[in-house]
Design a protein around this motif. Structure first.
Motif, PDB file in Angstrom:
ATOM      1  N   ASN A 117      61.255  54.352  70.786  1.00 41.74           N
ATOM      2  CA  ASN A 117      61.711  55.017  69.567  1.00 41.74           C
ATOM      3  C   ASN A 117      62.008  54.036  68.438  1.00 41.74           C
ATOM      4  O   ASN A 117      62.084  54.427  67.265  1.00 41.74           O
ATOM      5  CB  ASN A 117      62.953  55.852  69.844  1.00 41.74           C
ATOM      6  N   GLN A 118      62.202  52.751  68.780  1.00 42.17           N
ATOM      7  CA  GLN A 118      62.457  51.743  67.745  1.00 42.17           C
ATOM      8  C   GLN A 118      61.179  51.298  67.046  1.00 42.17           C
ATOM      9  O   GLN A 118      61.233  50.683  65.987  1.00 42.17           O
ATOM     10  CB  GLN A 118      63.142  50.510  68.369  1.00 42.17           C
ATOM     11  N   ARG A 119      60.032  51.602  67.631  1.00 40.38           N
ATOM     12  CA  ARG A 119      58.763  51.150  67.057  1.00 40.38           C
ATOM     13  C   ARG A 119      58.374  52.029  65.872  1.00 40.38           C
ATOM     14  O   ARG A 119      58.417  53.260  65.949  1.00 40.38           O
ATOM     15  CB  ARG A 119      57.656  51.198  68.116  1.00 40.38           C
ATOM     16  N   TYR A 138      55.127  56.468  68.950  1.00 42.00           N
ATOM     17  CA  TYR A 138      55.329  55.996  70.316  1.00 42.00           C
ATOM     18  C   TYR A 138      56.418  56.764  71.069  1.00 42.00           C
ATOM     19  O   TYR A 138      56.594  56.569  72.268  1.00 42.00           O
ATOM     20  CB  TYR A 138      55.701  54.507  70.315  1.00 42.00           C
ATOM     21  N   SER A 139      57.169  57.595  70.393  1.00 45.04           N
ATOM     22  CA  SER A 139      58.291  58.281  71.044  1.00 45.04           C
ATOM     23  C   SER A 139      57.797  59.290  72.075  1.00 45.04           C
ATOM     24  O   SER A 139      56.682  59.807  71.971  1.00 45.04           O
ATOM     25  CB  SER A 139      59.155  58.984  70.000  1.00 45.04           C
ATOM     26  N   PHE A 140      58.646  59.546  73.060  1.00 46.78           N
ATOM     27  CA  PHE A 140      58.326  60.554  74.060  1.00 46.78           C
ATOM     28  C   PHE A 140      59.606  61.247  74.499  1.00 46.78           C
ATOM     29  O   PHE A 140      60.711  60.744  74.289  1.00 46.78           O
ATOM     30  CB  PHE A 140      57.581  59.948  75.260  1.00 46.78           C
ATOM     31  N   LYS A 141      59.468  62.396  75.116  1.00 45.84           N
ATOM     32  CA  LYS A 141      60.600  63.257  75.433  1.00 45.84           C
ATOM     33  C   LYS A 141      61.101  62.998  76.852  1.00 45.84           C
ATOM     34  O   LYS A 141      60.315  62.747  77.770  1.00 45.84           O
ATOM     35  CB  LYS A 141      60.202  64.727  75.291  1.00 45.84           C
ATOM     36  N   LEU A 142      62.418  63.033  77.011  1.00 46.65           N
ATOM     37  CA  LEU A 142      63.035  63.013  78.328  1.00 46.65           C
ATOM     38  C   LEU A 142      63.993  64.196  78.437  1.00 46.65           C
ATOM     39  O   LEU A 142      64.608  64.597  77.442  1.00 46.65           O
ATOM     40  CB  LEU A 142      63.820  61.714  78.550  1.00 46.65           C
TER      41      LEU A 142
END
Length: 209
Positions: free
Chosen positions: A43-45, A97-101
């Protein structure tokens, strides 16, 4: 688990607070921690990387050499990736680049990180404090009295006051965070975790499964 409460002079107040076994006493889940840290770093990218491919370069489309007989590659126009200044083959493009958890997994990872801190005796509980005026020296004194001046520390408050925030903003070793924003990455990144009394009660109540 009970832990002593210190004042900002580093003295034991004689009081103790209880760290809930539902949060600090669980068996840590390493895979949940791995996923949460990976998500945080992803998430920082910014994902704004970009290079021009052949079709995006500006240049003549004239064929520079004949197709065969030169003994070299058949490279076409000046925008060919084979030439200096040409387009890039399969270059990077902007992407997210983010993804869900799942929320339950994120909470488990956070509790696991807190459990590791408790298990390794890396938690210090201090009285709620504030400064009359913002002074970096005042915050350094608190860290020295608590014996964490040489450690990478994370101070957790219910709410960070204006004077405390200004006092610590120039210190590289010490970070401030509000309890509601606690995340697995920053918990593990800190060598020592400094909690105020009110934060311990908030974590005990809010971070349960």
């Amino acid at each position: 688990m009970e832990i002593s409460v210190y004042n900002i002079k580093g003295e034991d107040t004689g009081r103790k607070v209880t760290l809930s076994d539902d949060v600090f006493g669980i068996e840590p889940n390493d895979h949940a921690i791995y996923l949460a840290v990976r998500q945080y770093m992803a998430n920082q990218r910014q994902g704004t990387h970009k290079s021009k491919e052949r079709s995006e370069k500006i240049g003549s489309t004239r064929k520079l050499f004949r197709q065969k007989g030169t003994g070299g590659a058949r490279r076409g126009d000046i925008n060919s990736p084979l030439l200096k200044g040409g387009g890039r083959v399969f270059g990077p493009r902007p992407r997210n680049y983010s993804f869900k958890l799942n929320k339950k997994l994120v909470r488990l990872a956070r509790r696991s990180a807190l459990a590791y801190k408790a298990k390794n005796n890396e938690i210090v509980v201090v009285e709620n404090f504030d400064f009359d005026t913002p002074k970096t020296k005042s915050f350094i004194d608190v860290a020295q009295k608590l014996g964490v001046a040489d450690n990478k520390t994370l101070f957790v408050f219910p709410e960070i006051s204006y004077n405390v925030r200004l006092s610590a903003r120039n210190l590289q070793r010490h970070s401030l965070l509000e309890a509601r924003k606690l995340n697995t990455y920053q918990l593990l990144d800190a060598q020592r975790l400094i909690l105020t009394e009110d934060v311990v009660n908030e974590i005990n109540e809010s971070f349960k499964a």
